[in-house]
Design an enzyme around this catalytic site. Structure first.
Site, PDB file in Angstrom:
ATOM      1  N   ASP A  11      29.918  97.337  20.903  1.00 39.94           N
ATOM      2  CA  ASP A  11      31.080  96.610  21.411  1.00 39.94           C
ATOM      3  C   ASP A  11      31.361  95.473  20.434  1.00 39.94           C
ATOM      4  O   ASP A  11      30.499  95.121  19.609  1.00 39.94           O
ATOM      5  CB  ASP A  11      30.769  96.069  22.807  1.00 39.94           C
ATOM      6  CG  ASP A  11      31.857  95.172  23.334  1.00 39.94           C
ATOM      7  OD1 ASP A  11      33.028  95.611  23.375  1.00 39.94           O
ATOM      8  OD2 ASP A  11      31.556  94.027  23.690  1.00 39.94           O
ATOM      9  N   LEU A  12      32.527  94.881  20.509  1.00 37.22           N
ATOM     10  CA  LEU A  12      32.886  93.814  19.566  1.00 37.22           C
ATOM     11  C   LEU A  12      32.772  92.424  20.194  1.00 37.22           C
ATOM     12  O   LEU A  12      31.837  91.679  19.912  1.00 37.22           O
ATOM     13  CB  LEU A  12      34.303  94.041  19.028  1.00 37.22           C
ATOM     14  CG  LEU A  12      34.811  93.006  18.020  1.00 37.22           C
ATOM     15  CD1 LEU A  12      33.912  92.941  16.796  1.00 37.22           C
ATOM     16  CD2 LEU A  12      36.251  93.304  17.617  1.00 37.22           C
ATOM     17  N   ASP A  13      33.726  92.070  21.051  1.00 37.11           N
ATOM     18  CA  ASP A  13      33.786  90.709  21.597  1.00 37.11           C
ATOM     19  C   ASP A  13      32.635  90.474  22.569  1.00 37.11           C
ATOM     20  O   ASP A  13      32.454  91.216  23.532  1.00 37.11           O
ATOM     21  CB  ASP A  13      35.132  90.489  22.284  1.00 37.11           C
ATOM     22  CG  ASP A  13      36.293  90.638  21.321  1.00 37.11           C
ATOM     23  OD1 ASP A  13      36.488  89.745  20.491  1.00 37.11           O
ATOM     24  OD2 ASP A  13      36.991  91.670  21.386  1.00 37.11           O
ATOM     25  N   THR A 104      35.771  99.071  20.758  1.00 37.13           N
ATOM     26  CA  THR A 104      36.284  97.863  21.398  1.00 37.13           C
ATOM     27  C   THR A 104      37.423  98.164  22.355  1.00 37.13           C
ATOM     28  O   THR A 104      38.152  99.145  22.185  1.00 37.13           O
ATOM     29  CB  THR A 104      36.766  96.860  20.327  1.00 37.13           C
ATOM     30  OG1 THR A 104      37.331  95.706  20.964  1.00 37.13           O
ATOM     31  CG2 THR A 104      37.818  97.478  19.421  1.00 37.13           C
ATOM     32  N   SER A 105      37.587  97.297  23.343  1.00 35.33           N
ATOM     33  CA  SER A 105      38.714  97.407  24.273  1.00 35.33           C
ATOM     34  C   SER A 105      39.962  96.749  23.709  1.00 35.33           C
ATOM     35  O   SER A 105      41.041  96.872  24.296  1.00 35.33           O
ATOM     36  CB  SER A 105      38.352  96.762  25.615  1.00 35.33           C
ATOM     37  OG  SER A 105      37.332  97.487  26.246  1.00 35.33           O
ATOM     38  N   LYS A 136      37.333 101.498  28.675  1.00 35.19           N
ATOM     39  CA  LYS A 136      36.133 101.229  29.453  1.00 35.19           C
ATOM     40  C   LYS A 136      36.543 100.679  30.830  1.00 35.19           C
ATOM     41  O   LYS A 136      37.496  99.925  30.914  1.00 35.19           O
ATOM     42  CB  LYS A 136      35.266 100.192  28.742  1.00 35.19           C
ATOM     43  CG  LYS A 136      34.906 100.534  27.304  1.00 35.19           C
ATOM     44  CD  LYS A 136      34.240  99.336  26.629  1.00 35.19           C
ATOM     45  CE  LYS A 136      34.080  99.544  25.144  1.00 35.19           C
ATOM     46  NZ  LYS A 136      33.500  98.352  24.465  1.00 35.19           N
ATOM     47  N   ASP A 161      27.826  93.883  25.972  1.00 29.73           N
ATOM     48  CA  ASP A 161      27.596  92.640  26.707  1.00 29.73           C
ATOM     49  C   ASP A 161      28.226  92.652  28.095  1.00 29.73           C
ATOM     50  O   ASP A 161      28.020  91.710  28.862  1.00 29.73           O
ATOM     51  CB  ASP A 161      28.170  91.440  25.930  1.00 29.73           C
ATOM     52  CG  ASP A 161      29.691  91.411  25.986  1.00 29.73           C
ATOM     53  OD1 ASP A 161      30.260  90.377  26.400  1.00 29.73           O
ATOM     54  OD2 ASP A 161      30.322  92.421  25.624  1.00 29.73           O
TER      55      ASP A 161
END
Length: 213
Positions: A11-13, A104-105, A136, A161
């Site tokens: 995931d990114l953020d 990522t979203s 997601k 996360d």
């Protein structure tokens, strides 16, 4: 506990980059423009979801396109304070670029901008909200990440996360590592829960062995 993988899907953020201050500023400005109260905004789940799905919970259906375009505009304009989270740069530098992807979203332009702002490398495979029909917690994004790397889903480990992302990973048949930052450890259902990426040990080349450092 050790996990074995052929590839890692990040995931990114909140996992690789800390964008939370910028996210809060952008969404606060967006909500103020739309006349949406803090209580109303707080009543829906936001973290780990696409901006479009969040917007769709808050505005009439015929206004979703314009409202989503506006939040994307605000987020792209605010990269102040976007930094790599502890351990992210060091971990990515040790990995074969063919063995990891970002899922990522966020939209692709925003993901690329935040990676660059944080000084992290651009992945060979980046799955964004632009690339999937269902974000997601649907498994589609992580299945797309595995396909992009040419790795069977069961041979991937997801690093996340957010509960929504962990749900997506489990639904895709993947093992999970959760990093606690945006959520408390007890809120994260994963095979391995760690404070941050500095606590994640990854060894091996053809097979990756993950554990707590």
């Amino acid at each position: 506990m050790e996990l074995i993988a052929d590839a890692l899907l990040f995931d990114l953020d909140g996992t690789l980059v800390d964008s939370l201050p910028a996210v809060i500023r952008s969404w606060t400005a967006w909500a103020a423009e739309r006349g949406i109260s803090e209580a109303r905004f707080a009543s829906i789940q936001t973290h780990g979801r696409t901006s479009r799905s969040i917007v769709a919970d808050l505005v009439p259906a015929d206004e979703v396109d314009a409202a989503d375009a506006r939040i994307q505009e605000l987020e792209l304009a605010d990269l102040t304070g976007v930094t790599a989270l502890p351990g992210a740069a060091e971990l990515l530098a040790r990995l074969d670029p063919a063995r990891w992807a970002v899922v990522t979203s966020g939209v692709r332009r925003l993901a690329a901008a935040r990676l660059a702002a944080a000084g992290l490398p651009a992945p060979r495979v980046l799955v964004s909200a632009d690339d999937v029909r269902h974000g997601k917690p649907d498994p589609e994004p992580y299945l797309a990440g595995a396909a992009g790397l040419g790795v069977a889903p069961r041979r991937c480990v997801v690093v996340e996360d957010a509960p929504a992302g962990l749900t997506a990973a489990r639904a895709a048949g993947m093992a999970t590592v959760a990093v606690a930052g945006t959520h408390r450890p007890e809120e994260l259902k994963a095979d391995l829960v760690l404070p941050n990426l500095t606590h994640l040990s990854v060894t091996g080349t053809s097979r990756l062995v993950l554990g707590a450092a």
